[in-house]
Scaffold this active site. Sequence first.
Site, PDB file in Angstrom:
ATOM      1  CE1 TYR A 142      38.471 -86.263 -13.026  1.00  0.00           C
ATOM      2  CE2 TYR A 142      39.635 -87.751 -11.546  1.00  0.00           C
ATOM      3  CZ  TYR A 142      38.678 -86.778 -11.762  1.00  0.00           C
ATOM      4  OH  TYR A 142      37.924 -86.330 -10.710  1.00  0.00           O
ATOM      5  CG  HIS A 194      44.161 -90.081  -7.229  1.00  0.00           C
ATOM      6  ND1 HIS A 194      43.077 -89.906  -6.413  1.00  0.00           N
ATOM      7  CD2 HIS A 194      44.911 -91.063  -6.672  1.00  0.00           C
ATOM      8  CE1 HIS A 194      43.164 -90.742  -5.394  1.00  0.00           C
ATOM      9  NE2 HIS A 194      44.262 -91.453  -5.524  1.00  0.00           N
ATOM     10  CE  LYS A 230      43.365 -83.422  -7.119  1.00  0.00           C
ATOM     11  NZ  LYS A 230      43.464 -84.864  -7.354  1.00  0.00           N
TER      12      LYS A 230
END
Lengths: 313, 452, 419
Positions: A238, A246, A277
């Site tokens: 993170y 997120h 991601k």
Amino acid sequence: MADISVQEPFPISLIANRYLLFDVNIVTYARREHNICGVLIGTIPHLSQQNIFLGIPLELMPEEARLLVEKGHAYIVEDVESHKSGFLEMSREERLAFLQVMDKQGRETALSNKKKAEERSEKALQRKGLAGKAQESSPRVSETAELNTRAYTDADAETSLFDLPSGTASPIFSQNSIALEPYFITPTTSYPPLPIPPTTPTLSLPDVPRTYPLFAHLHSRGYFMTPGLRFGCHYTVYPGDPLRFHSHFLATGADWDEEFNLLDIVGGGRLGTGVKKAYLIGGADTSSKDSRSGGYSDVGDGVRAFSIEWAGL
Amino acid sequence: MASAIYSAEVPSLVTDPGTNRAVPTENATESQRAPRPKKPNYGQIHSRPLPLETYPLPAFIPHNPLSIFRIVYVVFSQLFRPPSSHPSVCYKGYFSHETQSVHVTDCKTIRALWEKGFFGKGNLSRSEPRWLDQEMRKRGLLAQETSEEVTRKRREERRRFKIERARKEREAIEQQLREEGKISHPAPIDETETLDNAQPQEIRQQLSNGNINDRIEENGRIKYGRTPALPEKTPIKTTQPLKLDTRHSVEAAGIELDEEHLQLNPEEVLFLAYGLGVLEVSDQGIPIPTSSLFKLFCRHSSCQSPETQSIQPDDSFLLKYVVYHHFRSLGWVVRPGVKFAVDYLLYNKGPVFSHAEFAVMIIPSYNHTYWSESLERKVKIQQKEKRDWWWLHRINRVQTQVHKSLVLVYVEIPPPLHDDGAISELDVGNILKRYNVREFALRRWVANRNRD
Amino acid sequence: MADKDEDTPQLSGVNAGDIDLSDETQDFRFLSNLSFSGTDLPKIPKRGEKDFEPHATSLQSSTLAASRAAMHSALSIPRIHPPKTHIMATYDPDTNMAYVDKIKSQHFQTIGKFFQGKEWLLPEEALFMLERGSLDVRWPVLRTADEDENDSNSLGVPMSLQGAYAAFIGMECGVGGKLTLEMYNVYAGLKRAGYVVLRSGSWNNERGALDFTNLAKLDAREATNKFWNFRIFAEIWEMLLTRKSDGGAERLALGPLITPGLYRTYDDIYRLLQIIPNHNRRSPPTFSLPADSSNPFHVTYHIYKPTGKFRKSAPGPPDYRVAVVNARETSVPTMAQLSDLLATTPYDPPSASSQLYQRLKHGSRNIILAIVDQGIPSYIRVADASFSDEKLYERQARGSRGKRGGFGRGRGRGRGRGR
């Protein structure tokens, strides 16, 4: 609220090979000051029917514990031993003294709860247009009990632990007439009655897996990390506190010369697809000639990281 | 058969998967608004699950005496002139050393292999050989889009959407900063975020589609993926059952050769050759017998394979083939699963009908006592059969994201036949029979949902 | 051409039911809103809005501070026992368990065992009760010779949460028990989710017994099927009419398995292709490996759904079986380990009316693996999937083929229309 401060180095409990923190101040402090967030594994009292918000203790990864120790912020305490000797062999005097302390606390708690209950029912009556003290028909509800009843919605018999006292008439207690029964308290940490133990010099640094260089590398750049098993990676990374951010990366560590299947790269890349991601794979470059002594947490630590994104969409 | 005209799937402008109807384009060749072409009848095109023919007897209807006559007639006529399950001429393929796969260039064969069991992949397409159609479309000769083009459009849409969204977010943050009285220069991070996103996309775009087609314009012919030893590609036959206008269009477009060939991976080749007996593979013109084919693929199965003659029982091609054959023989359409980071995908009828329900991952299993007899062997197998939990969660999560179920297939590896660890290459079937396959279906379990 | 897998954008279009909110750290501000205000029942908070990355706004930093403060408050909630509801237990270091003298029967419906006049709690049961604020555990009092047995002076010191972990988890190895922190993580997580969790009989042995339940029924059913199976007639009929080539051994050795000939159906062809041996799931279970204490795979807990019908005295068969393993200390089980683990679970086939995919995913035996990584459990259900028993080709009627010759097909089992 004022920023909590904790004296360093602070103790980390070692219980059955796991590193745990029980002091809420230390938990908050480590998070704020050192970007160490750990995993909360305990049950919050009165909120024991859900798995989303968990409480003390905080379990630290060995990587986190080691990092804190290496940097001098914390030290390890062999907690099982200290509890054995501290409690199972506690002298009578100590025991009675502590019981007295707990008793006093218990009375204070009972008192403050009663006050709050009276205040609350006072307000309720005022709202209804009636003045005066709590009437006999109002149930004696403590704040805690209120929480409890609200917490249990299930039909489970086991969980309706704290029944709301029946609304039958109970005699009015004036504040000073009858001694309140004290509440009983389960403290969170064992200090008091035990003294905060010094570090055991023979305890070595926590054993860490081979992914530690990557962990330390990312931590030194300001990232927070939590275990990433469910996501298929070693660490979820993170850019800030996981409470508010997120994750950016799903990181897997590897040795520099470790062989892995190319299909794994595809899998990693696909993993981040659609969830904003990237898959990260990294490790310490052990091919360089200079030897590295000590920790990997300085800049220029020889760790390389590569991010992989699926280009298919 | 139907290589040409069909309707592709066109997405709507939001990111939903598309509806299945084609929209007539602004193409010049269409003078009037043509009626919407129907979706091709996949059920009919792919009515054969394997490239073999079967001859079922006519139905027996007890109350209809004619049905008996029909049956008798068919039986007798087949007695004298038995129809064959196999094609009259064996399909031919050519082994390519560069790509270590078998190429098929004959149009009819390509169609047969694709339609009857979904074997192979067009080397210039994502799965079904579609290059020719794409070319024609590019030159404005084909009205409908191929799926590659559909995807390209969709990606373009998404990219624009993402840039727009990032811009909006950035503006919101700048607004917030301005309200708080901080400096009005936007934070540098935000700029690079969108730029970084933009650039790699550009590059990827080019690589996937643009470049190749550009090169066609220049040279008219690609050297990509061809070796000199391969025979010439078959020119586009006009006897092909294309629609009239398309045929002319192909010639008009000046496309002499279908640049694309069908690429069969080793498992498919062995199945077609050894299992079904419909494929013959040659290497530089010389046909390869099945047992040599088997050896060849084993040898090429790993990049570090030495030039030794012996084949190890845990040869990766062998394992893959055992599993491939196993699922094919149960009726599944088995396709490569690289795109989903697994070994195979299992389709019920085929990729044109529904998405694959199962994703297969192979794990070797060294249970036999032979493998733990010596420490050296123990160490070696430990390395080969060990899988960690993060790996498992990774592929399981990927499958969950695409609504597939992960199936772990453990293959029990027999001890070698000979002392030197080699495999006798003469008896393919008996080699295969020594393995044992066991499947496990995995699923993530969530505590709360299963309560009731 | 359509390729269903290529064209659908593979975004995470997850069903609502698949979302596990405990996957991500949630903002504690939602929690505090619920606990301290009003009389609302705590509901699971919806997914809050998180930021993607830090930017220099004060808004962001103040939100973060508020979030952290909320977390701190929640973590500081004390464990208080009002006298009316106070239950006290005493720790017993010899067994690493706790016993309760006065039982409030409500709380002990699903935990505890009555023994020698006291209700005894397993370490995980006691720890969980203490952790949620329902139990007051006391350290035992050290008795010296010159102490009198006066009640008020023999009250033990209350055990703190830290002490409880140190004792119930930390001292567990000392008594030969095997409760690890991972097991406790799983136990507590499942209890919080509402299940009744009991130790399986085999959890502290190396492995349980082979489970033969339901297999006897299966054999009987199979026998009747074969008898009434009209398929036999159809088979004979086809045998008379089909011409195939011979040369079995040579076919097998060098191929092709399907020689040119006259085949009536694709089923015949598929049957000839089936040469790869497959595990027989109907055979009685056996162990592949010798008993080994280092094998981490055995059933740890039996789970019961909270239907309210649970009786401690007669629990009945569990709804789920869970095997707990530590992610860092174990790897994905080998086939032998998995096979042995499943051999201790009962034969549990899918219902006859289910569809093909459901049947395959349900499997003939199943287990839930709870893999714990540093405090975070992940549950995966593993089922023995019998692809060979659900032959795809038998389930599909090829549309253009029409009816098959012969007397039609009768099957003993229900024939789901597979999709």
